[in-house]
Design a protein around this motif. Structure first.
Motif, PDB file in Angstrom:
ATOM      1  N   VAL A  19      -8.396   5.671  33.730  1.00  8.62           N
ATOM      2  CA  VAL A  19      -8.949   7.590  33.756  1.00  8.62           C
ATOM      3  C   VAL A  19      -8.180   7.695  33.020  1.00  8.62           C
ATOM      4  N   THR A  20      -6.116   7.747  33.296  1.00 12.02           N
ATOM      5  CA  THR A  20      -5.389   8.034  32.625  1.00 12.02           C
ATOM      6  C   THR A  20      -5.538   7.766  31.065  1.00 12.02           C
ATOM      7  N   ALA A  21      -5.566   7.573  30.824  1.00 12.19           N
ATOM      8  CA  ALA A  21      -5.509   6.583  29.577  1.00 12.19           C
ATOM      9  C   ALA A  21      -6.506   6.630  29.170  1.00 12.19           C
ATOM     10  N   LEU A  22      -8.030   6.747  29.295  1.00 14.14           N
ATOM     11  CA  LEU A  22      -8.891   7.451  28.553  1.00 14.14           C
ATOM     12  C   LEU A  22      -8.033   9.426  27.986  1.00 14.14           C
ATOM     13  N   TYR A  23      -8.284   9.729  28.811  1.00 11.56           N
ATOM     14  CA  TYR A  23      -7.633  11.555  29.104  1.00 11.56           C
ATOM     15  C   TYR A  23      -6.172  11.343  27.952  1.00 11.56           C
ATOM     16  N   ALA A  24      -5.919  10.461  28.004  1.00 11.86           N
ATOM     17  CA  ALA A  24      -4.618  10.752  27.023  1.00 11.86           C
ATOM     18  C   ALA A  24      -4.663  10.589  25.675  1.00 11.86           C
ATOM     19  N   ARG A  25      -5.991   9.855  25.707  1.00 11.72           N
ATOM     20  CA  ARG A  25      -6.905   9.288  24.646  1.00 11.72           C
ATOM     21  C   ARG A  25      -7.375  10.478  23.679  1.00 11.72           C
ATOM     22  N   LEU A  26      -8.144  10.729  24.392  1.00 12.99           N
ATOM     23  CA  LEU A  26      -8.962  12.397  24.475  1.00 12.99           C
ATOM     24  C   LEU A  26      -8.611  12.956  23.760  1.00 12.99           C
ATOM     25  N   GLY A  27      -7.158  13.709  24.814  1.00 11.63           N
ATOM     26  CA  GLY A  27      -6.323  14.500  24.320  1.00 11.63           C
ATOM     27  C   GLY A  27      -5.854  14.090  22.505  1.00 11.63           C
ATOM     28  N   LYS A  28      -5.196  12.863  22.855  1.00  8.19           N
ATOM     29  CA  LYS A  28      -4.539  13.308  21.187  1.00  8.19           C
ATOM     30  C   LYS A  28      -6.723  13.038  20.175  1.00  8.19           C
TER      31      LYS A  28
ATOM     32  N   VAL B 124      -7.683  -0.153  25.762  1.00  3.22           N
ATOM     33  CA  VAL B 124      -6.835   0.975  25.114  1.00  3.22           C
ATOM     34  C   VAL B 124      -7.775   0.350  23.494  1.00  3.22           C
ATOM     35  N   ASP B 125      -7.153  -1.472  23.896  1.00  2.00           N
ATOM     36  CA  ASP B 125      -7.047  -2.174  22.513  1.00  2.00           C
ATOM     37  C   ASP B 125      -8.685  -2.028  22.016  1.00  2.00           C
ATOM     38  N   ALA B 126      -9.534  -2.876  23.059  1.00  2.94           N
ATOM     39  CA  ALA B 126     -10.887  -2.648  22.234  1.00  2.94           C
ATOM     40  C   ALA B 126     -11.231  -1.336  22.477  1.00  2.94           C
ATOM     41  N   THR B 127     -11.228  -0.254  22.079  1.00  2.00           N
ATOM     42  CA  THR B 127     -11.356   0.620  21.998  1.00  2.00           C
ATOM     43  C   THR B 127     -11.242   1.562  21.140  1.00  2.00           C
ATOM     44  N   ARG B 128     -10.044   0.849  20.108  1.00  2.00           N
ATOM     45  CA  ARG B 128      -8.980   1.588  19.791  1.00  2.00           C
ATOM     46  C   ARG B 128      -9.572   2.487  17.980  1.00  2.00           C
ATOM     47  N   ALA B 129     -10.587   1.569  17.864  1.00  2.00           N
ATOM     48  CA  ALA B 129     -11.271   2.251  16.661  1.00  2.00           C
ATOM     49  C   ALA B 129     -13.099   2.623  16.748  1.00  2.00           C
ATOM     50  N   HIS B 130     -13.353   2.825  18.228  1.00  2.00           N
ATOM     51  CA  HIS B 130     -14.852   3.704  18.380  1.00  2.00           C
ATOM     52  C   HIS B 130     -14.502   5.062  18.163  1.00  2.00           C
ATOM     53  N   ASP B 131     -15.817   5.587  17.163  1.00  2.00           N
ATOM     54  CA  ASP B 131     -16.025   6.779  17.593  1.00  2.00           C
ATOM     55  C   ASP B 131     -15.680   7.630  18.435  1.00  2.00           C
ATOM     56  N   PRO B 132     -15.031   8.514  17.777  1.00  2.00           N
ATOM     57  CA  PRO B 132     -14.011   9.504  19.081  1.00  2.00           C
ATOM     58  C   PRO B 132     -16.046  10.174  19.813  1.00  2.00           C
ATOM     59  N   LEU B 133     -17.244  10.214  19.624  1.00  5.56           N
ATOM     60  CA  LEU B 133     -18.468  11.120  20.481  1.00  5.56           C
ATOM     61  C   LEU B 133     -18.426   9.786  20.705  1.00  5.56           C
ATOM     62  N   GLU B 134     -18.499   8.408  21.094  1.00  6.42           N
ATOM     63  CA  GLU B 134     -19.044   7.428  22.021  1.00  6.42           C
ATOM     64  C   GLU B 134     -17.556   6.895  22.398  1.00  6.42           C
ATOM     65  N   ILE B 135     -16.799   6.957  22.173  1.00  5.39           N
ATOM     66  CA  ILE B 135     -15.614   6.691  23.427  1.00  5.39           C
ATOM     67  C   ILE B 135     -15.382   6.475  24.928  1.00  5.39           C
ATOM     68  N   VAL B 136     -16.610   7.582  25.817  1.00  3.08           N
ATOM     69  CA  VAL B 136     -16.216   7.678  26.796  1.00  3.08           C
ATOM     70  C   VAL B 136     -17.519   6.184  27.478  1.00  3.08           C
ATOM     71  N   GLU B 137     -18.179   6.651  26.545  1.00  4.05           N
ATOM     72  CA  GLU B 137     -19.560   5.405  27.086  1.00  4.05           C
ATOM     73  C   GLU B 137     -18.759   3.807  27.201  1.00  4.05           C
ATOM     74  N   SER B 138     -17.912   4.021  26.100  1.00  7.22           N
ATOM     75  CA  SER B 138     -17.843   2.857  25.335  1.00  7.22           C
ATOM     76  C   SER B 138     -16.801   2.180  26.239  1.00  7.22           C
ATOM     77  N   TRP B 139     -15.931   3.381  27.113  1.00  6.13           N
ATOM     78  CA  TRP B 139     -14.922   3.085  27.828  1.00  6.13           C
ATOM     79  C   TRP B 139     -14.745   2.484  29.029  1.00  6.13           C
ATOM     80  N   GLN B 140     -16.314   3.528  29.696  1.00  3.02           N
ATOM     81  CA  GLN B 140     -16.408   3.464  31.088  1.00  3.02           C
ATOM     82  C   GLN B 140     -17.540   1.185  31.219  1.00  3.02           C
ATOM     83  N   ALA B 141     -17.756   1.829  29.818  1.00  6.40           N
ATOM     84  CA  ALA B 141     -18.609  -0.337  30.295  1.00  6.40           C
ATOM     85  C   ALA B 141     -17.363  -1.037  30.332  1.00  6.40           C
ATOM     86  N   SER B 142     -16.540  -0.859  29.387  1.00  2.25           N
ATOM     87  CA  SER B 142     -15.478  -2.111  29.404  1.00  2.25           C
ATOM     88  C   SER B 142     -14.709  -1.816  30.747  1.00  2.25           C
ATOM     89  N   ALA B 143     -14.505  -1.037  31.045  1.00  2.00           N
ATOM     90  CA  ALA B 143     -13.339  -0.687  32.301  1.00  2.00           C
ATOM     91  C   ALA B 143     -14.039  -1.227  33.504  1.00  2.00           C
TER      92      ALA B 143
END
Length: 360
Positions: free
Chosen positions: A148-157, A101-120
């Protein structure tokens, strides 16, 4: 609320209770705790503060049917034997989720999924060596679900509209009329069932109960200047001739409430603390930041250790508070608690004389 943003996604596949009651119970705990952790995205803190007792109390409060022996039954000894390793695995997983979560906090919303999956992928691999080998696979499975729950929560926000935290009403109810007419309203805090608040506010109140207090019209008129929605904070109130006693402060310190009497009731508010401010002609329903698993636990720990750290807690000696801009505001102090649900007395009664026994 963050759980509303995630309501259409659930990565948890719950076993049927009649087949695997204990694993299902633990999985429900994992999911419900993750939902609360997602509010402020502090997964590590929530899991670190969780205990076997608070975990069970929390999930039974959110899913009361799990306490129905005709539907579901778990042997308490089995629960106690399993919960230590369960918490150890989830704390390890939660620390990795927190890094994600901390590593992807500043990522652009359009790039977050790809960055999130790579970091995971990297963080999942790094779990090896951080926990006992026999718990490694369990920690990895927990990390998969929680991340995955955290990712969907981030996207929901990111896509959810900003939600109002204050709702005003000019209509009234019998309970509100009683509070307004009570001779004790100027020193009493009320715990109200949601069904007795003004009808126009019902749609905004997701919890079964809320706090309510009468406030002066001057306070209500000016509250936009100081009505921050931060979690309650502990202070020590001093009165001539008596020892200092703990209070909880809200709204930039302009509201003072009874700490010891109120704290047990706060644990039922898992995602926010609803407070209804009652003026002579209108009411304001607000939602203060509060999570029972974090804020409630920290307040409880502070109160338990208060005797040894009073010098570290702010002192209050007068009926005014000074705002950051230097403005002085009269404090609304409500140090007696009236639990309306647990009493058959009208809200106009003296709280000290009301029957406080559960009416069944």
């Amino acid at each position: 609320m963050i759980h509303e943003d995630c309501e259409h996604y659930d990565p948890f596949d719950f076993p049927m209770p009649e087949n695997l009651p204990l694993p299902a119970l633990l999985l429900v705990i994992e999911y419900e705790v993750s939902v609360i952790a997602a509010i402020n995205e502090d997964y590590s803190t929530v899991w670190q503060l969780l205990t076997p007792d608070t975990a069970l109390e929390f999930v039974l409060r959110r899913r009361p049917y799990l306490d129905d022996e005709e539907y579901w039954w778990v042997d308490h000894t089995e629960y106690e034997n399993a919960i230590s390793s369960f918490l150890a695995a989830r704390r390890t997983a939660a620390q990795a989720v927190q890094q994600l979560v901390d590593a992807t906090r500043a990522h652009d919303p359009l790039e977050i999924v790809e960055s999130w999956q790579a970091s995971a992928v990297v963080l999942r691999s790094n779990l090896q060596g951080t926990i006992a080998p026999e718990l490694l696979e369990e920690s990895r499975r927990a990390f998969d679900r929680m991340s995955v729950t955290a990712l969907y929560a981030r996207l929901g926000k990111l896509i959810a509209p900003t939600k109002t935290r204050e709702y005003w009403a000019r209509d009234t109810s019998s309970a509100i009329d009683q509070i307004r007419s009570s001779r004790y309203k100027d020193d009493t805090l009320y715990l109200l069932h949601r069904d007795v608040v003004p009808p126009s506010l019902l749609q905004f109140l997701p919890t079964w109960r809320c706090l309510a207090l009468s406030v002066s019209d001057e306070w209500l008129f000016r509250c936009g200047d100081f009505l921050n929605l931060e979690s309650p904070k502990i202070a020590i109130a001093h009165r001539p001739g008596r020892d200092g006693f703990p209070i909880l402060e809200l709204a930039s310190g302009t509201i003072r409430l009874p700490a010891h009497a109120l704290l047990p009731h706060l644990f039922e508010f898992d995602a926010a603390l609803p407070v209804l401010f009652v003026g002579t002609g209108r009411c304001c329903l607000t939602f203060f930041s509060f999570r029972s698993l974090v804020d409630g636990a920290l307040l409880e720990n502070t109160l338990h250790e208060l005797d040894g750290q009073q010098d570290e807690v702010p002192s209050r000696n007068n009926a005014f508070t000074c705002l950051p801009d230097g403005t002085m505001v009269g404090v609304q102090e409500r140090l007696r608690l009236f639990d309306a649900w647990m009493s058959d007395c009208p809200l106009t009664a003296d709280p000290d004389e009301a029957d406080q026994e559960i009416p069944f």
